[in-house]
Every structure is written in C-alpha cells, then in structure tokens.
Design a protein around this motif. Structure first.
Motif, PDB file in Angstrom:
ATOM      1  N   UNK A  14       0.795  -1.216   0.000  1.00 24.92           N
ATOM      2  CA  UNK A  14       0.000   0.000   0.000  1.00 24.92           C
ATOM      3  C   UNK A  14       0.827   1.264   0.000  1.00 24.92           C
ATOM      4  N   UNK A  15       2.171   1.123  -0.063  1.00 21.18           N
ATOM      5  CA  UNK A  15       3.052   2.290  -0.075  1.00 21.18           C
ATOM      6  C   UNK A  15       3.990   2.320  -1.280  1.00 21.18           C
ATOM      7  N   UNK A  16       3.888   1.363  -2.200  1.00 20.48           N
ATOM      8  CA  UNK A  16       4.799   1.274  -3.334  1.00 20.48           C
ATOM      9  C   UNK A  16       4.518   2.376  -4.361  1.00 20.48           C
ATOM     10  N   UNK A  17       5.536   3.127  -4.805  1.00 20.56           N
ATOM     11  CA  UNK A  17       5.320   4.151  -5.840  1.00 20.56           C
ATOM     12  C   UNK A  17       4.800   3.546  -7.136  1.00 20.56           C
ATOM     13  N   UNK A  18       3.858   4.252  -7.785  1.00 23.95           N
ATOM     14  CA  UNK A  18       3.225   3.768  -9.012  1.00 23.95           C
ATOM     15  C   UNK A  18       2.973   4.919  -9.967  1.00 23.95           C
ATOM     16  N   UNK A  19       2.860   4.561 -11.248  1.00 23.15           N
ATOM     17  CA  UNK A  19       2.523   5.520 -12.290  1.00 23.15           C
ATOM     18  C   UNK A  19       1.021   5.465 -12.571  1.00 23.15           C
ATOM     19  N   UNK A  20       0.476   6.586 -13.032  1.00 30.79           N
ATOM     20  CA  UNK A  20      -0.908   6.653 -13.489  1.00 30.79           C
ATOM     21  C   UNK A  20      -0.891   6.846 -15.000  1.00 30.79           C
ATOM     22  N   UNK A  21      -1.650   6.011 -15.717  1.00 29.75           N
ATOM     23  CA  UNK A  21      -1.668   6.071 -17.179  1.00 29.75           C
ATOM     24  C   UNK A  21      -3.105   6.163 -17.671  1.00 29.75           C
ATOM     25  N   UNK A  22      -3.255   6.507 -18.936  1.00 28.39           N
ATOM     26  CA  UNK A  22      -4.578   6.547 -19.536  1.00 28.39           C
ATOM     27  C   UNK A  22      -5.213   7.930 -19.500  1.00 28.39           C
ATOM     28  N   UNK A  23      -6.500   8.024 -19.848  1.00 29.18           N
ATOM     29  CA  UNK A  23      -7.161   9.330 -20.004  1.00 29.18           C
ATOM     30  C   UNK A  23      -7.187  10.194 -18.760  1.00 29.18           C
ATOM     31  N   UNK A  24      -7.141   9.601 -17.562  1.00 25.65           N
ATOM     32  CA  UNK A  24      -7.192  10.405 -16.337  1.00 25.65           C
ATOM     33  C   UNK A  24      -5.815  10.843 -15.852  1.00 25.65           C
ATOM     34  N   UNK A  25      -4.748  10.407 -16.495  1.00 26.09           N
ATOM     35  CA  UNK A  25      -3.400  10.810 -16.083  1.00 26.09           C
ATOM     36  C   UNK A  25      -3.292  12.339 -16.141  1.00 26.09           C
ATOM     37  N   UNK A  26      -2.818  12.935 -15.046  1.00 24.55           N
ATOM     38  CA  UNK A  26      -2.643  14.372 -14.991  1.00 24.55           C
ATOM     39  C   UNK A  26      -3.918  15.155 -14.754  1.00 24.55           C
TER      40      UNK A  26
END
Length: 653
Positions: A219-231
């Motif tokens: 529950x603390x691992x860094x992750x990327x956000x991808x797809x239409x909601x990124x940013x």
C-alpha cells in the motif's frame, strides 16, 4: 487499546457491499423475474420456470456457437469422488488427490528474509519483506524452459485483499488518544498489495526459492498513473502535484494476466480506507468514502488517508487521494525494478477482477470486469489499437472504449459506451442533467457514468471467466440481500436471495467488440430444494453451495467455482465451510472438489501449464474464531494450497 477506542471488527462491518446506487435503473432482479416468468415449462417442485433454452447445457451452447468440443478428447472431466459438505478445520480434497500448503501469511520472501514470529510479533519493516495477509487472486508465470511444458519453475503472484488487526498484532490494534500506533499502521499497509515469489517443484513438493525476482508490492509502493485520467485535476495531491504518480494499491481482490505476460491486480473495496469529514464530491459519495473514520484509522498516522479539504488548493492536501484508487494495476513480475502502472481507461470502481476474451491478432483486445457491490454493473473494455502478438504492451489498456452492460428480459443485452464523445452517452448525460468535464472525469466517476447510460444494476458481480471453447462469458453474482419477500413470485421464490447465481452471455457474431449480446443463466446456487444446476435439475448433495465468488476456466474447458459464504450460511446452513466446485459446461455436470477450513473464504486459483498442479488460496481462516489453520499456530494464517493427483495426472479429472 482502550475499550472506547476499539474499532468495530471487520466482520461486523459492511464496508464492502453496500448499495450506493441511487440511479433508478431497472435492477437485474426485475429483469430476471420477467425473464423467468416468460418461460412456460415448470420443472420439479420449486415453481421455478425453466426450459432447455434457459439452462442450456454446454453441448447445446457449443453447437449454437459453431465451436469444436473439448480440446483434449482424452480428458475425462469430473472423474473424481465428490467431497462431502464439511465443517472440519482443514482442507478436504477427493481421495484421488493430495494437497500441501505453501506461502502462508508472514513467510519471508525478499530483503533480509525476516522469519515469521507466531502471535503477530513481526514489525512493519518485517511485513514489507514477507508474504502479505488474506490471499486472493493469483497467477502462475512459468520460468522453466525444460519439459514437461515449462511447469516445474515459475513465479506465483498473488493478491492480498485486506488485513485482520486482531490476528496481525499480539493484542490487537493499539490507539492512544485516538491515534493509531505508527508501526502497526506501517505493518497493516504492508500486509496489503501483492507478493511475487519464485517457486520450484521438487520431488517432495513445491517450495519457495531465494530469487531477485521475489518482491512485495504494498500500500506504499510508488506507481505511475496512465490513460485518459493521467494528470487530471482530480488526481492532483501534495504527493503528485501533476496527478501522474501515486503510492500503493489496496484491497486487492481478484486479478488478471495479460497476453504479454504481466500481472493485473484489481482494487476492490478501497473507499473505506479513507475519510472525508468535509464536503464530499460525487467521486467520494458515489463510492462510499466515509464521513467519520477510515476502516483502520490510518488517517490518524498518514495524512494521505484523510481526504478532507484543508487548504485552498488540491496540491496542498489529499482531498483527491481516494481518486488514486479503484483502478486496475499492471505489474511486470519478471522485473523487480519495474514501476506498477494504474490504467485509468479501465474505469474506477470496486474492481473484482479482469478477464480477457481470447486475443485475436489484428482485432481489438477485449476485457470484462465486475463491480462488486449490490446494485453495481458489469463492464467491458475494447482497445482502440489492434492486438499484435509479440508487440502488444500495456499501452493497449490506455486507449479504448469502456462499456457498461444492459440486460433485457427477453435474453438480449447491449453494451452502453461510457465515452464523452459518444452521441448516445452525451444525450443521456444531458437528459440526466449530469455534466462531465472530459473523459478523465467520466472514468474517475465510472459508476455515475454507468448510472447515466442506463446500465443494469446487478447482484454483486464478482469474478468473470471466458470459456476457451465457446467464447461465452460467465459472471458470478454472489447474492442479493436487497430483494424483499413481497417481490417473489412462482418463478422467483427467493426473497431476499442469499444464494446467488451465475450468468453467462455470448457476444453477437462471437466478436468481443460487438455492442450486443445474448444472455442466460448457468445455474442458481442454493440447497437441494432451492436451486437449479447447469443441467436444469436441482443441485445434489455433491454440489449444493451458496454465494459463488471465484470463477476460472482451465484450458480443458472446466469451470472452477469458489464460494464466499459468511454468517449463518457458514454456521448453521446446509453448505458447511466454503468450498470449490468444478463444472463441466459441455455435460452440464458439477461436483464439489475441495472444502476449506473453518471461517475461511476459498478464493484465487491458477495452475501450471501442464495442469498437473493446481494452486488455490485460502483467505481469513477462522475469521470469526475457531481455527488454528494451518498447523495449529497461535494465529490462523491465509495460505496457498497445492493440489495434485496421486497418480500425477491432470487436475479436475
């Protein structure tokens, strides 16, 4: 912990399956009643209307789909002795089989390999290097290049859905002045997520081996956000001012695996981990973010679990942190240095799992998903780009169309696009007076978008599975506590429906990207006098069950069904402990294969490519007390069961 600070035990809360759908869309219960009432042939003494068309056997379905029969004619499905109903605090399998137990909660798998200390004595740092708690969905990724069939060495990757504070800590959760103990919170966060463990089959069975691939994602691992909601503006926080990164994955339930050999973990009941004591935007309210306290009180230690707006700008607080959860996360199990990716094009809801239709070169990739709460929906994702073997990657999951299912009582169905550029969706949103800023907003508010589109609320859609022979898609609908007694009729005598059922559908022209489908029931779960099996007859002593949950097709076309009963169904009903059954859709047969220990859920299933080893997860044994599984220790431990035939043959036969 002081008595007044003690939280209500997990088992006494209903964080997970509350009905927050206020759309007014016709419920599947209404559709089903009408569908059954249209049938004229009454079979048996139940007053349940059935016909061969409604409960068509697999043979009929195969013929209708124009597909070949079982891929291996030498397989003799269900040629084993059915296991009886049991309340024994142990695993029961057919006498033709053996089992062993591996990878229990707390077993060290990476880092310094800190040993498990019975009684919950390990620290938060230890837990970050040990197998997580409450095992769920999993997949076996073969590593061996040697025969037979690359099945002797591989990565077993599994989810950890939630934690039991009473079992995790020596004396339960500690709180001083309303503030949780910091190391306990660290341990609980680390108990969630995913474990990657390299395992090898030796003469004496399967065991973990030391490997640089072994890994914990928590529950603390860094992750990327991808797809239409990124940013997106609704994803910006103090941690990620540009809304492109996040930390952790929570409440990891069922799973999926991609054609390019990566693992997908699905965030189910994440909303209850957060609290928002201020004004709750729709992306909090529709999902059930608490207005009083989080499930475990983590917000008293970690600010990110408090989504109350406290500043003038979102980048100065964590008001948007809940919007970072409810996604499907892709993990490359072969690269321990890779960063997990949350794919927002697949929608945000209580993801139970994801299953792909058989990938077709040159065609879009298609995936099916369920939202596990009362009154929620079944979804489908169709990729924009076409699938090319050997070149496909996670980018296929970032561009495409998300659909929600609408079921009609004549056995037809349609897929409703949740796309801001789709004229039908735009018109429905305008008619409902609901505005979406962009496609990212649609996906962050997936449930609301499905409400607006007019999808059919279902009875807790859980796991999905695709028949490798016919392409038919199956979904478990675990139960429906909302149906009342005055809604019953001769064709639908149960109200409420505590037992659940399994629905299946076939896309028009057998194309995953079709916008229409035909549906029917595969079985109605229940007791011998209140059920119908896949052959249209009542279930027998060898097959009665309730609350179907886990669902998986093996390569030979056998359907494995796992149950998640609770409360009185476990304590006093006719079904015994939770169990796993095997169904043969071709023959319309079903048998009980495994019964789990006291208080557990049977969930998570995968096999080696040669199908001579089956892995099954046992979650929360002794959830309400009364279990010391496995091995009679102080604290019961979730673990993985390894099942093999005594003669070394194919499992399920």
């Amino acid at each position: 912990m002081t008595e007044q600070d003690a939280p209500v035990p997990y088992s006494e809360q209903d964080f997970d399956h509350e009905d927050s759908n206020r759309s007014g869309n016709p419920h599947f219960g209404e559709v089903l009643r009408t569908r059954l009432a249209r049938r004229q042939l009454l079979k048996g003494g139940l007053g349940l209307a059935v016909t061969a068309g409604l409960f068509a056997t697999g043979a009929t379905a195969l013929a209708a789909a124009g597909k070949p029969g079982r891929p291996n004619p030498r397989i003799r499905p269900l040629d084993f002795t059915a296991v009886p109903v049991s309340r024994v605090d142990d695993i029961l399998v057919p006498p033709e089989y053996d089992f062993s137990v591996i990878l229990p909660w707390g077993e060290p798998i990476c880092g310094d390999y800190p040993a498990y200390r019975d009684g919950g004595l390990n620290s938060g740092a230890d837990q970050e290097q040990q197998v997580g708690m409450h095992h769920d969905g999993m997949h076996f990724f073969p590593l061996s290049k040697a025969p037979p069939h690359k099945s002797g060495l591989g990565l077993l990757v599994m989810n950890h859905e939630y934690i039991d504070q009473a079992a995790m800590h020596p004396a339960g959760p500690i709180s001083v002045g309303g503030v949780r103990d910091a190391d306990q919170v660290r341990k609980e966060i680390a108990g969630h997520g995913v474990s990657v463990a390299e395992i090898r089959r030796r003469v004496d069975g399967w065991s973990i081996i030391g490997s640089r691939r072994n890994r914990r994602i928590t529950g603390a691992t860094p992750m990327e956000i991808a797809g239409p909601a990124r940013g997106h503006a609704k994803l910006r926080t103090t941690y990620s001012p540009d809304g492109t990164r996040t930390r952790g994955t929570l409440n990891n339930c069922a799973n999926g695996h991609t054609p390019w050999n990566t693992y997908l973990t699905c965030e189910e009941n994440w909303a209850s981990y957060f609290v928002n004591r201020g004004e709750r935007p729709r992306e909090h309210a529709r999902y059930g973010v608490s207005a009083t306290t989080g499930r475990y009180g983590w917000e008293t230690v970690e600010a990110r679990f408090d989504a109350t707006a406290t500043a003038d700008d979102a980048v100065q607080d964590y008001r948007n942190e809940p919007n970072h959860f409810g996604w499907i996360v892709e993990i490359n199990p072969f690269d321990p240095d890779s960063t997990p990716v949350k794919h927002t094009a697949l929608g945000r809801f209580a993801h139970e799992g994801l299953v792909f239709a058989q990938p077709q070169p040159g065609q879009p990739l298609v995936a099916y998903m369920g939202d596990d709460a009362q009154g929620e929906y079944i979804y489908k994702f169709v990729s924009r780009e076409r699938y090319t073997p050997g070149r496909a990657s996670g980018e296929l999951l970032d561009h495409g169309t998300l659909y929600a299912a609408r079921f009609h009582d004549d056995g037809s169905g349609e897929w409703l696009a949740l796309d801001i550029d789709d004229p039908g969706f735009a018109a429905a949103a305008a008619a409902a007076g609901v505005a979406f800023a962009d496609q990212g907003d649609v996906l962050i508010n997936t449930r609301l978008a499905a409400d607006v589109a007019g999808a059919t609320p279902m009875d807790r859609p859980e796991w999905g599975a695709v028949d490798p022979n016919t392409g038919q898609v199956y979904f478990t609908l675990t139960n429906n506590a909302s149906r009342t007694a005055d809604e019953t009729d001769a064709a639908n005598p149960r109200g409420p429906n505590p037992y659940g059922h399994i629905v299946r559908f076939l896309e028009h022209a057998s194309r995953g990207d079709a916008i229409a489908f035909d549906w029917d029931l595969f079985l109605l779960s229940g007791s011998a006098d209140d059920s119908l099996g896949p052959d249209g007859d009542p279930l027998t002593a060898d097959s009665i069950h309730a609350s179907p949950d886990g669902l998986w097709f093996d390569r030979n076309g056998l359907l494995w069904i796992q149950t998640d009963m609770s409360g009185s169904q476990l304590g006093s009903g006719p079904f015994g402990n939770n169990q796993m059954l095997v169904a043969d859709p071709v023959a319309g047969a079903i048998k009980r294969f495994l019964v789990g220990p006291s208080g557990c859920e049977v969930t998570g299933i995968t096999a080696t490519p040669d199908h001579r080893t089956l892995f099954v997860n046992i979650q929360h044994p002794g959830e309400s007390g009364g279990s010391a599984w496995p091995g009679g220790m102080l604290k019961p431990r979730s673990a993985t069961v390894v099942v093999t035939r005594r003669d070394g043959g194919i499992v399920g036969t």
